[in-house]
Scaffold this motif. Structure first.
Motif, PDB file in Angstrom:
ATOM      1  N   TRP A  26       0.805  -1.223   0.000  1.00 31.08           N
ATOM      2  CA  TRP A  26       0.000   0.000   0.000  1.00 31.08           C
ATOM      3  C   TRP A  26       0.842   1.279   0.000  1.00 31.08           C
ATOM      4  O   TRP A  26       0.307   2.372  -0.189  1.00 31.08           O
ATOM      5  CB  TRP A  26      -0.990   0.017   1.168  1.00 31.08           C
ATOM      6  CG  TRP A  26      -0.409  -0.216   2.534  1.00 31.08           C
ATOM      7  CD1 TRP A  26      -0.440  -1.369   3.254  1.00 31.08           C
ATOM      8  CD2 TRP A  26       0.284   0.735   3.366  1.00 31.08           C
ATOM      9  NE1 TRP A  26       0.182  -1.210   4.463  1.00 31.08           N
ATOM     10  CE2 TRP A  26       0.632   0.064   4.569  1.00 31.08           C
ATOM     11  CE3 TRP A  26       0.641   2.073   3.214  1.00 31.08           C
ATOM     12  CZ2 TRP A  26       1.321   0.697   5.592  1.00 31.08           C
ATOM     13  CZ3 TRP A  26       1.334   2.713   4.239  1.00 31.08           C
ATOM     14  CH2 TRP A  26       1.662   2.029   5.406  1.00 31.08           C
ATOM     15  N   THR A  27       2.151   1.165   0.212  1.00 34.31           N
ATOM     16  CA  THR A  27       3.004   2.357   0.166  1.00 34.31           C
ATOM     17  C   THR A  27       3.207   2.847  -1.271  1.00 34.31           C
ATOM     18  O   THR A  27       3.630   3.981  -1.481  1.00 34.31           O
ATOM     19  CB  THR A  27       4.383   2.080   0.795  1.00 34.31           C
ATOM     20  OG1 THR A  27       5.011   0.994   0.098  1.00 34.31           O
ATOM     21  CG2 THR A  27       4.252   1.725   2.265  1.00 34.31           C
ATOM     22  N   GLU A  28       2.916   2.005  -2.262  1.00 36.53           N
ATOM     23  CA  GLU A  28       3.040   2.392  -3.668  1.00 36.53           C
ATOM     24  C   GLU A  28       1.674   2.804  -4.210  1.00 36.53           C
ATOM     25  O   GLU A  28       0.685   2.088  -4.046  1.00 36.53           O
ATOM     26  CB  GLU A  28       3.600   1.240  -4.495  1.00 36.53           C
ATOM     27  CG  GLU A  28       5.020   0.852  -4.108  1.00 36.53           C
ATOM     28  CD  GLU A  28       5.560  -0.258  -5.000  1.00 36.53           C
ATOM     29  OE1 GLU A  28       5.092  -0.375  -6.160  1.00 36.53           O
ATOM     30  OE2 GLU A  28       6.429  -1.018  -4.532  1.00 36.53           O
ATOM     31  N   TYR A  29       1.635   3.948  -4.888  1.00 34.33           N
ATOM     32  CA  TYR A  29       0.370   4.541  -5.347  1.00 34.33           C
ATOM     33  C   TYR A  29      -0.436   3.579  -6.219  1.00 34.33           C
ATOM     34  O   TYR A  29      -1.623   3.347  -5.968  1.00 34.33           O
ATOM     35  CB  TYR A  29       0.646   5.826  -6.121  1.00 34.33           C
ATOM     36  CG  TYR A  29      -0.592   6.423  -6.745  1.00 34.33           C
ATOM     37  CD1 TYR A  29      -1.506   7.135  -5.973  1.00 34.33           C
ATOM     38  CD2 TYR A  29      -0.863   6.258  -8.108  1.00 34.33           C
ATOM     39  CE1 TYR A  29      -2.653   7.669  -6.537  1.00 34.33           C
ATOM     40  CE2 TYR A  29      -2.011   6.783  -8.676  1.00 34.33           C
ATOM     41  CZ  TYR A  29      -2.898   7.490  -7.883  1.00 34.33           C
ATOM     42  OH  TYR A  29      -4.039   7.998  -8.448  1.00 34.33           O
ATOM     43  N   SER A  30       0.193   2.999  -7.243  1.00 34.17           N
ATOM     44  CA  SER A  30      -0.535   2.153  -8.188  1.00 34.17           C
ATOM     45  C   SER A  30      -1.135   0.928  -7.502  1.00 34.17           C
ATOM     46  O   SER A  30      -2.280   0.549  -7.757  1.00 34.17           O
ATOM     47  CB  SER A  30       0.387   1.720  -9.334  1.00 34.17           C
ATOM     48  OG  SER A  30       1.524   1.033  -8.825  1.00 34.17           O
ATOM     49  N   ARG A  32      -1.778   0.676  -4.263  1.00 31.80           N
ATOM     50  CA  ARG A  32      -2.771   1.128  -3.288  1.00 31.80           C
ATOM     51  C   ARG A  32      -4.119   1.374  -3.962  1.00 31.80           C
ATOM     52  O   ARG A  32      -5.176   0.980  -3.450  1.00 31.80           O
ATOM     53  CB  ARG A  32      -2.262   2.409  -2.606  1.00 31.80           C
ATOM     54  CG  ARG A  32      -3.124   2.892  -1.464  1.00 31.80           C
ATOM     55  CD  ARG A  32      -2.430   3.961  -0.647  1.00 31.80           C
ATOM     56  NE  ARG A  32      -2.175   5.176  -1.381  1.00 31.80           N
ATOM     57  CZ  ARG A  32      -0.962   5.580  -1.754  1.00 31.80           C
ATOM     58  NH1 ARG A  32       0.092   4.850  -1.476  1.00 31.80           N
ATOM     59  NH2 ARG A  32      -0.803   6.715  -2.412  1.00 31.80           N
ATOM     60  N   VAL A  33      -4.087   2.023  -5.122  1.00 32.48           N
ATOM     61  CA  VAL A  33      -5.323   2.307  -5.862  1.00 32.48           C
ATOM     62  C   VAL A  33      -5.985   1.014  -6.326  1.00 32.48           C
ATOM     63  O   VAL A  33      -7.215   0.884  -6.317  1.00 32.48           O
ATOM     64  CB  VAL A  33      -5.020   3.230  -7.066  1.00 32.48           C
ATOM     65  CG1 VAL A  33      -6.243   3.373  -7.955  1.00 32.48           C
ATOM     66  CG2 VAL A  33      -4.574   4.599  -6.578  1.00 32.48           C
ATOM     67  N   LYS A  38     -11.357   3.636  -5.373  1.00 31.46           N
ATOM     68  CA  LYS A  38     -12.095   4.779  -4.828  1.00 31.46           C
ATOM     69  C   LYS A  38     -13.586   4.503  -4.709  1.00 31.46           C
ATOM     70  O   LYS A  38     -14.250   5.003  -3.807  1.00 31.46           O
ATOM     71  CB  LYS A  38     -11.851   6.009  -5.716  1.00 31.46           C
ATOM     72  CG  LYS A  38     -12.400   7.299  -5.142  1.00 31.46           C
ATOM     73  CD  LYS A  38     -12.032   8.478  -6.011  1.00 31.46           C
ATOM     74  CE  LYS A  38     -12.581   9.777  -5.421  1.00 31.46           C
ATOM     75  NZ  LYS A  38     -12.247  10.939  -6.273  1.00 31.46           N
ATOM     76  N   TYR A  45      -3.765   8.585   3.081  1.00 36.49           N
ATOM     77  CA  TYR A  45      -2.368   8.126   3.002  1.00 36.49           C
ATOM     78  C   TYR A  45      -1.441   9.309   3.256  1.00 36.49           C
ATOM     79  O   TYR A  45      -1.694  10.426   2.804  1.00 36.49           O
ATOM     80  CB  TYR A  45      -2.086   7.534   1.623  1.00 36.49           C
ATOM     81  CG  TYR A  45      -0.621   7.209   1.378  1.00 36.49           C
ATOM     82  CD1 TYR A  45      -0.045   6.066   1.923  1.00 36.49           C
ATOM     83  CD2 TYR A  45       0.179   8.055   0.605  1.00 36.49           C
ATOM     84  CE1 TYR A  45       1.295   5.772   1.699  1.00 36.49           C
ATOM     85  CE2 TYR A  45       1.519   7.768   0.380  1.00 36.49           C
ATOM     86  CZ  TYR A  45       2.070   6.629   0.926  1.00 36.49           C
ATOM     87  OH  TYR A  45       3.390   6.344   0.712  1.00 36.49           O
ATOM     88  N   TYR A 127       5.486   5.716   6.799  1.00 37.77           N
ATOM     89  CA  TYR A 127       4.301   5.653   5.953  1.00 37.77           C
ATOM     90  C   TYR A 127       3.102   5.271   6.827  1.00 37.77           C
ATOM     91  O   TYR A 127       3.225   4.457   7.739  1.00 37.77           O
ATOM     92  CB  TYR A 127       4.456   4.599   4.854  1.00 37.77           C
ATOM     93  CG  TYR A 127       5.692   4.741   4.002  1.00 37.77           C
ATOM     94  CD1 TYR A 127       5.640   5.391   2.773  1.00 37.77           C
ATOM     95  CD2 TYR A 127       6.913   4.221   4.424  1.00 37.77           C
ATOM     96  CE1 TYR A 127       6.766   5.514   1.980  1.00 37.77           C
ATOM     97  CE2 TYR A 127       8.054   4.340   3.644  1.00 37.77           C
ATOM     98  CZ  TYR A 127       7.976   4.991   2.423  1.00 37.77           C
ATOM     99  OH  TYR A 127       9.097   5.124   1.641  1.00 37.77           O
TER     100      TYR A 127
END
Length: 594
Positions: A26-30, A32-33, A38, A45, A127
């Protein structure tokens, strides 16, 4: 065999510990999304660097709180900007409205809120991530509405029985004990609508309105709070809390009451806080403290409804609601007493309705990495009829559309004109795009991290202006004097190596120094050294300076002494030293840059 088992166990433990130390997805944007889309989750975050060498556990806790706050902020913003929330009940028959402005959420109100944190010891980075599932949240609040309706019905029935017996105080106590359930329903319905679950929010709307109206009528009949002033209204609010709290040993702290759902206070907020504090002392003999560590907190909000100002007070302990009380105050009384109940920030936002930004002048083109001499000149125009809003003293900012960072700020003069000087720019794009807008943080005197800043940014009626700046690379003139024992070299070594480095960085070279932005001077020479078994040694000294063509000021320099080169002659030894020197220049420039 036992020894082998021990080794295997240690290996397994090692692999397990290694797994725990790995950076979460989850620390990486892609990722996590992808994991928390959404449409299904509300997320928060945040990350940062441990610059002050704080203890990792405390830092993680701090960032977990910030991540939770981001979830709450997202809910607030969704509520405030959701137009479907602004709907009155049952043709306006009720004296109350279930609007977003009558509720406020805290971390404790959001069921199923989960938070994780991770600390990278090697990089000293922290994070934190918080999320809640929208479907689970909707299901939870739908059940809250059902159970709250049952509790209100029971308390109403109980209170009416006390009225029949002539026990006014116990009747009031029963009615006020139903107030927290009214609050829970208001919050649950608002959140369901914000989650696009309005159908669930309206299932029992007729019943909810009838119960709410009945409850308020019963209290009004007993207290007869007509034509009250602020002190009297605050006392009845305090008395309602007293009936629910009973005898307590804890001190009470009062947070500033906020306008609607904005969290913003006003001059009315200050007076209301003082009067409620006084009322709590009179009604319950409570100790009201200013210490932030008090266990019981009384907070709330207020909003305009018709000709009345509605007030909602909530007493909580450890983030759990333990009492709710409401009151009303005529707007006419506030007007007569010249007490402003609308926060200054709201009034300032209203002033922007007739404001427009114009570009008077912009640099047009910029040289990358160079100071930009010509400012961006902006005009703030007021289109309102009459005198309108004063356009003097309005803060503006220029923001990069590439990085979203503020490049410069300025403030308008008495004519509504402001000049903003951009810093030197670095980009790989042929056109550098910027936007010019009002600096709402400074204009409203609020933090950029606050919920209202996000809301104000979305509702700002003053449209930003976008400006394209054509970029061009800086030009360089290179002068190089490369000697071996005082004699010019046939083929230079340092100059072509340097040009190769600068060309990769996008610099353009010119033959005339008058056309240059920068001038590079290289001065190098070798001296003879020792000779050993047919091997000759030479030593090279290099001086490299970069000056600005505009003011002849030195902006960069490299000094390298006694670079040793070897060969079967002093000439070849000197050339070898030059090759080594070119490599050292490249290394130095990659470390510090030009």
């Amino acid at each position: 065999m036992p020894k082998l088992n021990t080794i295997i166990t240690l290996l397994l433990v090692g692999f397990t510990l290694h797994g725990f130390c790995q950076k979460p997805a989850w620390t990486e944007y892609s990722k996590r999304v992808a994991m928390y889309p959404k449409g299904e989750y509300i997320t928060g975050y945040i990350s940062g660097t441990n610059t002050n060498n704080e203890e990792s556990g405390e830092l993680k806790s701090k960032y977990e709180t910030l991540a939770k706050d981001k979830v709450i902020q997202s809910i607030h913003v969704e509520i405030e900007t959701n137009n479907s929330l602004n709907i009155s009940n049952i043709n306006g028959k009720s004296g109350e409205e279930f609007l977003s402005k009558s509720v406020s959420f805290s971390k404790a109100d959001v069921a199923g809120l989960l938070t994780f944190s991770y600390y990278d010891r090697k990089r000293k980075e922290v994070y934190a991530f918080s999320y809640v599932n929208k479907k689970e949240l909707a299901f939870y609040y739908r059940n809250i509405i059902k159970s709250s309706i049952e509790n209100i019905e029971q308390k109403l029935k109980q209170g009416k029985e006390y009225v029949k017996k002539g026990n006014k105080e116990e009747a009031l106590r029963s009615y006020y004990e139903a107030m927290p359930d009214i609050q829970k329903i208001d919050e649950a319905r608002t959140l369901l609508i914000a989650l696009n679950r309005k159908m669930y929010a309206d299932i029992n709307i007729d019943e909810i309105v009838a119960l709410n109206l009945s409850l308020n009528n019963e209290i009004s009949t007993l207290l007869k709070p007509n034509d009250l002033n602020l002190s009297e209204t605050a006392y009845f609010i305090a008395y309602g809390l007293f009936l629910q709290l009973g005898e307590i040993q804890d001190e009470i702290i009062i947070d500033e009451f906020g306008y609607e759902n904005t969290g913003l206070g006003s001059s009315f907020s200050e007076k209301l806080n003082q009067e409620i504090a006084s009322g709590l002392v009179s009604a319950g003999g409570y100790k009201v403290s200013k210490k932030d560590k008090s266990k019981i907190v009384v907070s709330g909000n207020y909003w305009k409804e018709g000709e009345l100002l509605k007030i909602n007070a909530i007493a909580s302990k450890n983030d759990k609601i333990i009492g709710v009380s409401k009151g009303s105050l005529p707007i006419e009384w506030l007007t007569k007493e010249t007490i402003d109940y609308i926060p200054v920030q709201i009034q300032l936002m209203n002033n922007l309705n007739n404001i427009k930004l114009n570009i008077v002048e912009s640099p047009g083109s910029i040289t990358l990495g160079m100071p930009i001499e010509d400012p961006v000149i902006i005009e703030v125009v007021n289109h309102s009829v009459g005198n309108g809003v004063d356009t003097k003293g309005i803060p503006l900012e220029v923001v990069s559309l590439e990085t979203n960072l503020v490049l410069c700020g300025c403030t308008t003069d008495k004519l509504g004109i402001a000049s903003c000087y951009l810093p030197s720019i670095q980009t790989i794009n042929p056109i550098f795009k910027v936007k010019i807008l009002i600096n709402l943080s400074e204009y409203l005197n609020i933090e950029r991290s606050s919920t209202y800043f996000v809301i104000a940014s979305q509702q700002n009626p003053v449209l930003p202006i976008e400006v394209d700046l054509i970029t061009q690379n800086p030009t360089i003139y290179v002068s190089s004097r490369e000697l071996i024992q005082g004699e010019e070299m046939d083929i230079k070594t340092l100059e072509p190596s340097l040009k190769e480095i600068l060309a990769e960085e996008g610099y353009n070279f010119v033959e005339d120094k008058n056309d240059a932005d920068f001038i590079v001077n290289i001065s190098a020479n070798t001296t003879t050294g020792s000779k050993y078994e047919g091997i000759y040694f030479s030593y090279l000294d290099i001086n490299l300076t970069v000056t600005s063509a505009k003011n002849n000021e030195e902006v960069y320099s490299i000094h390298l002494d006694q670079i040793k080169g070897g060969g079967n002659s002093y000439l070849k030894a000197g050339k070898k030293a030059y090759v080594i020197g070119a490599s050292k220049i490249k290394e130095r420039m990659s470390e510090s840059g030009l």
